[in-house]
Design an enzyme around this catalytic site. Structure first.
Site, PDB file in Angstrom:
ATOM      1  N   LYS A 173     -61.870  -1.789 -11.818  1.00  0.00           N
ATOM      2  CA  LYS A 173     -62.540  -1.964 -10.525  1.00  0.00           C
ATOM      3  C   LYS A 173     -64.012  -1.566 -10.606  1.00  0.00           C
ATOM      4  CE  LYS A 173     -58.069  -1.157  -8.418  1.00  0.00           C
ATOM      5  NZ  LYS A 173     -57.150  -0.134  -7.887  1.00  0.00           N
ATOM      6  N   GLY A 219     -41.948   5.760  -5.337  1.00  0.00           N
ATOM      7  CA  GLY A 219     -42.479   4.405  -5.469  1.00  0.00           C
ATOM      8  C   GLY A 219     -43.997   4.375  -5.474  1.00  0.00           C
ATOM      9  N   GLU A 240     -45.617   3.460 -10.722  1.00  0.00           N
ATOM     10  CA  GLU A 240     -44.711   2.491 -11.317  1.00  0.00           C
ATOM     11  C   GLU A 240     -43.928   3.129 -12.457  1.00  0.00           C
ATOM     12  OE1 GLU A 240     -46.755  -1.177 -12.269  1.00  0.00           O
ATOM     13  OE2 GLU A 240     -48.145  -0.767 -10.625  1.00  0.00           O
ATOM     14  N   ASP A 278     -56.913   1.174 -14.734  1.00  0.00           N
ATOM     15  CA  ASP A 278     -56.938   0.418 -13.475  1.00  0.00           C
ATOM     16  C   ASP A 278     -58.214   0.707 -12.692  1.00  0.00           C
ATOM     17  OD1 ASP A 278     -55.566  -1.090 -11.181  1.00  0.00           O
ATOM     18  OD2 ASP A 278     -55.982   0.867 -10.277  1.00  0.00           O
TER      19      ASP A 278
END
Lengths: 200, 313
Positions: B205, B187, B190, B201
């Site tokens: 940021k 987990g 994804e 991602d």
């Protein structure tokens, strides 16, 4: 340099702890590395004659880059010598070389003062690794000091190479930029070191 | 403060859950299909139970959120690129109504920072977005305290999935595909890990960080981004022989944004393990500051949202 983890070591006194600054250059017991660039006449025994004053004056030879194929405009052969010695002895070594009639082109930590390592990944063999290295030396104006190759899939597959380069002080960013563009020409992934901050 | 929460994913739900502990009331909670709203405060526990049971969170429409008497809108809908809708539209609507906006959604501040700041300057409300960078780690508030002018660069690891994969590859000598599959089982990654492993991602940021340092001007298209998909185990082995390792490192300055796999000292500050994140804030007068911690997760990110809400008071 790595960060100093104060918690790991018992601190004996406050004075000692204050002296241990992570920003101090590493001196390895007072010895520093230098590069000396010489021009030699193409005659037997010339190289040996040029190296003697280094050892005689407390220098320790690290490597010699003898560019036999290159001839300077004056018809001489350029030679690069990496050596280490205590900083206070370096000027004496250069003087001794000049006294011995050796043509010293460049001396000191200023030239080729930095080392950087990069890792190249991709079809290294198929894209002609030795051509890649010569392009780096030519276009980046760097000297390849060391090369490690890992090709777990064999020479046909994806391989990695770690290359240690000596470059001029203050030119690391430009050199890495040039390596990036060679990498993109050849479709290689370039893993650069992180410069700047306190981690380089 | 009265909070209206848009988005009922891990972060939105955790904000609702923890708001009371931080002394705030939740007057609305919405997911993409429905909403529960009550100016006297909603029953958070019941709403979260309904959401967990697969029922609508409430009987109202998501739009109802804006009709409540909220002080701050918590925007926690999924991050979208380019026009950053609907997150950007939600923020605009709140600012135009002179309410505060607290973002957990990176899109509006990564893709449309200047427009958002312009809306803010015409509004009595203000915009905060600590949760968009580094989850629980106080990154933006540290920069705010140092003042952005005194910060020269921010570097670090801001994607836990990519860091986990590189850490496992180096430690176990396993290849990328194998470790990615393991990360998905755990987990940590994804089902579609594209944005984590291709650097997008992390880049969002660092774009936000450059916007803060330079007072705007950047979006994702300005960032030079490389991912970790092409880093084989052999590259990590070679790095280790030299006392180094490879991490997906981002750099934000006033000049630009860069994210890619980089060599860092194996025992250096930036070589954090597993899903941990770290930022190094390089300052003009105070050297480098390092903050490390959990960069993702519902409750972790919710603490950053609620810290922002606290700063609005």
């Amino acid at each position: 340099m790595t960060m100093v983890d104060d918690a790991e070591e018992p601190v004996e006194s406050i004075e000692d702890a204050a002296d241990e600054s992570a920003d101090e250059p590493e001196t390895d017991g007072g010895v520093r590395a230098y590069t000396v660039r010489l021009e030699l006449v193409d005659e037997p025994g010339e190289l040996l004659r040029a190296l003697a004053p280094i050892a005689d004056n407390g220098g320790n030879l690290l490597s010699i880059h003898h560019e036999r194929g290159n001839i300077t405009p004056r018809g001489h052969i350029p030679v690069e010598v990496d050596l280490e010695c205590p900083p206070d002895r370096f000027d004496g070594i250069v003087d001794a070389l000049r006294d011995a009639g050796v043509n010293v082109i460049q001396a000191g930590a200023e030239h080729y003062g930095e080392e950087v390592s990069v890792v190249l990944v991709g079809q290294l063999v198929e894209t002609d690794l030795s051509d890649t290295l010569s392009r780096i030396e030519d276009e980046v104006d760097a000297v390849v000091i060391d090369l490690s190759l890992a090709a777990p899939e064999g020479t046909e597959g994806v391989a990695s190479a770690r290359i240690r380069l000596a470059i001029d002080s203050g030119r690391a960013d430009a050199a890495l930029g040039a390596i990036r563009s060679i990498g993109s020409d050849k479709e290689l992934t370039v893993v650069e070191p992180l410069l700047g901050g306190e981690t380089a | 403060m009265k909070l209206a929460i848009l988005g009922a994913g891990a972060v939105g739900r955790s904000v609702a859950d923890l708001a009371g502990e931080y002394g705030h009331d939740v007057v609305a909670l919405a997911d993409s299909k429905s909403a529960v709203a009550d100016d006297a405060g909603i029953d958070v526990e019941r709403a979260l139970e309904r959401k967990a049971g697969g029922e609508p969170v409430g009987s109202g429409a998501p739009e109802d959120v804006f009709e409540t008497d909220y002080d701050a809108l918590v925007e926690a809908t999924p991050t979208t690129l380019d026009d950053a809708k609907p997150g950007f539209s939600h923020a605009r609507r709140a600012l135009e109504a002179d309410r505060h906006v607290v973002l957990a959604n990176k899109g509006p501040v990564a893709e449309r920072y200047d427009e958002l700041r312009a809306l803010e300057s015409d509004s009595a409300g203000s915009v905060r977005f600590e949760a968009t960078v580094g989850g629980a780690i106080p990154v933006l508030s540290t920069i705010e305290d140092e003042t952005p002018q005194a910060v020269t660069a921010v570097r670090g690891v801001l994607n836990g999935t990519a860091n986990f994969i590189l850490t496992r590859m180096a430690a176990e000598g396993l290849d990328y595909e194998h470790v990615l599959a393991e990360a998905q089982d755990l987990g940590v990654a994804e089902a579609d890990p594209t944005f984590d492993v291709d650097g997008t991602d992390a880049a969002l940021k660092f774009v936000i960080l450059s916007n803060v340092l330079a007072d705007g001007g950047f979006s994702l298209s300005d960032a030079a981004v490389d991912g970790i998909q092409n880093v084989p185990g052999s590259a990590l082995d070679l790095a280790a022989e030299d006392g180094r390792t490879i991490r997906l490192i981002g750099e934000a300055t006033r000049e630009g944004v860069r994210v890619g796999p980089r060599l860092v000292p194996e025992n250096g500050a930036l070589a954090v393990s597993g899903t941990r994140n770290i930022v190094q804030i390089e300052t003009r007068h105070a050297g480098s500051l390092h903050s490390s911690g959990r960069g993702a997760g519902g409750p972790e990110t919710a603490t950053a949202v609620l810290s922002d809400v606290g700063r609005l008071e």
